[in-house]
Enzyme design. Structure first.
Site, short mmCIF file in Angstrom:
data_model
loop_
_atom_site.label_atom_id
_atom_site.label_comp_id
_atom_site.label_asym_id
_atom_site.label_seq_id
_atom_site.Cartn_x
_atom_site.Cartn_y
_atom_site.Cartn_z
N GLN A 70 -1.88 2.25 10.17
CA GLN A 70 -0.59 2.22 9.46
C GLN A 70 0.51 2.91 10.26
OE1 GLN A 70 -3.53 2.92 8.02
NE2 GLN A 70 -3.56 2.44 5.85
N ASP A 119 -1.68 10.85 -1.52
CA ASP A 119 -2.06 9.86 -2.54
C ASP A 119 -2.39 10.51 -3.87
OD1 ASP A 119 -2.80 8.72 0.25
OD2 ASP A 119 -2.46 7.03 -1.10
N ALA A 175 0.88 5.21 -2.03
CA ALA A 175 0.69 5.57 -3.43
C ALA A 175 1.88 5.18 -4.33
CB ALA A 175 0.38 7.06 -3.53
N ARG A 201 0.87 -1.18 0.00
CA ARG A 201 0.00 0.00 0.00
C ARG A 201 0.90 1.22 0.00
NH1 ARG A 201 2.41 1.53 3.76
NH2 ARG A 201 0.93 3.21 3.96
O1 MRU Z 1 -4.37 3.28 2.41
P1 MRU Z 1 -2.88 3.41 2.30
O2 MRU Z 1 -2.14 2.75 3.42
O3 MRU Z 1 -2.38 3.00 0.93
O4 MRU Z 1 -2.64 4.97 2.44
C1 MRU Z 1 -1.33 5.47 2.36
C2 MRU Z 1 -1.27 6.93 2.59
O5 MRU Z 1 -2.26 7.60 2.78
C3 MRU Z 1 0.07 7.56 2.46
O6 MRU Z 1 0.18 8.66 3.32
C4 MRU Z 1 0.24 8.05 1.02
O7 MRU Z 1 0.06 6.99 0.13
C5 MRU Z 1 1.56 8.64 0.79
S1 MRU Z 1 2.78 7.39 0.68
C6 MRU Z 1 4.28 7.98 0.38
#
Ligand code: MRU
Length: 366
Positions: free
Chosen positions: A203, A244, A55, A53
């Site tokens: 997370q 994201d 972005a 996970r």
């Molecule tokens: O749902 P996720 O865990 O994929 O969400 C991740 C985030 O919101 C991060 O802050 C974002 O992807 C930036 S990653 C460098």
């Protein structure tokens, strides 16, 4: 970055086995599991069900998915179908579409016989580009941390709050929000990180805390509601989060709860920075609040939590009454007026159309 002293990336092509491997993040920090992704179905599940996970990592994984599928069936139909199947997995992170478009643009004009090799080469390049972009985000972000340090007493700790996991596990390496933290730590600047737990999937609690501990960066895990209080009491010098999808006008979509941190930061004059590699900018979107699709995830992520039991096994428990439905918008959008600056691989800019256009003059708004 390092796991028990050994350097890992979050995804890699294993030359010896000829397979793409990932760290299966569903089990961290309690279990460190590396798995092979061999079929398009594996890749699709890995993104949709969040084995990987973040972005930039979602984008890199999609690129490898295309490469693996091209080795099986390099036809135009397969390329189109793979784009569609992967694109449906997670709607908010724009790096997914960026990587799929990049692969499609490269592969479409090539004869089928050349597609598999070209796709794998490009997927590897996308990973290398992500690592370098994130390293540069750290170099630029370090300057902000240095300027905050310069206004403090010598040796005084700089407190940085972060939300979700925008660390190396969310990218191929370094992380976005965490790269300036690593660079500051390596430069001997005393940083301390407030890690938001980031419900519902935690997370921050599970991943960012683990990343910080692995590199001996002082940190505390806090509940999502603590940030405003800490800011009111001068215990946060800056906020750095990832994103994201950032609109061409500078609105920032990130994990649910980011907007509330930005509001609290604005109310307390705490600088609120967003770190992003350029593939996270959606140049087709102007008004992020109105235009960015927000992923709705299953309610069980809210009504249940996963953790380690006393006997060491990892288990999920229900925390709400039987039958209570969970509502689960996974992201929110922070309007650009609340963002102090965007930290990109090319430097730092205002969260505005002008700021982004100055750093990326080759991009024109649709
Ligand atoms: O749902 P996720 O865990 O994929 O969400 C991740 C985030 O919101 C991060 O802050 C974002 O992807 C930036 S990653 C460098």
């Amino acid at each position: 970055m390092k796991v028990d002293g050994v350097h890992y990336r979050s995804i890699w092509f294993n030359d010896e086995t000829g397979k793409v491997q990932i760290i299966d993040q569903r089990w961290l920090p309690h279990e460190f599991r590396v798995v092979d992704l061999t079929t398009r179905k594996d890749f699709t599940a890995a993104i949709r069900d969040m084995w990987v996970r973040g972005a930039p990592l979602i984008g890199a994984t999609a690129a490898y998915a295309v490469a693996v599928e091209m080795a099986r069936d390099p036809s135009d139909a397969s390329l189109a179908d793979t784009w569609n199947v992967l694109h449906e997995t997670r709607p908010t992170a724009i790096n997914l579409r960026w990587a799929l478009d990049d692969m499609k643009t490269l592969l479409s004009p090539l004869p089928a016989s050349e597609r598999a090799a070209a796709a794998m080469t490009r997927a590897n390049e996308i990973c290398e580009q992500d690592v370098e972009a994130n390293r540069m985000i750290g170099v630029h972000g370090l300057e902000i941390i240095r300027s905050i340090a310069a206004r403090k007493k010598p040796g005084e700790v700089i407190n940085i709050l972060t939300h979700c996991n925008a660390g190396w596990l969310a990218t191929v390496d370094w992380g976005t929000a965490t790269s300036p933290m690593y660079h500051a730590h390596q430069a001997g600047i005393p940083v301390h990180i407030w890690v938001d737990e980031t419900r519902p999937r935690n997370q921050g609690a599970l991943l960012t805390s683990w990343e910080m501990a692995s590199h001996d960066i002082p940190h505390h895990l806090i509940v999502d509601n603590a940030g405003g209080h800490l800011m009111q009491h001068g215990q946060v010098d800056m906020v750095i989060v990832g994103t994201d999808r950032t609109s061409a006008h500078g609105d920032v979509c990130n994990k649910i709860g980011t907007y509330l941190k930005a509001l609290a930061a604005a109310d307390n004059n705490v600088p609120f920075y967003v770190a992003l590699p350029s593939p996270t900018i959606d140049w087709t979107v102007k008004d992020g609040v109105a235009e960015i699709p927000i992923e709705e995830r299953g309610g069980s992520e809210v009504t249940h939590v996963q953790g380690k039991l006393a006997d060491g096994t990892v288990a999920e428990v229900q925390i709400s009454p039987d039958g209570t439905p969970g509502g689960n918008p996974a992201f929110d959008v922070t309007p650009r007026r609340l963002v102090s600056g965007l930290i990109t691989e090319r430097g730092i800019c205002d969260a505005s159309p002008e700021g982004l256009a100055a750093l990326f003059p080759e991009r024109v708004l649709d």
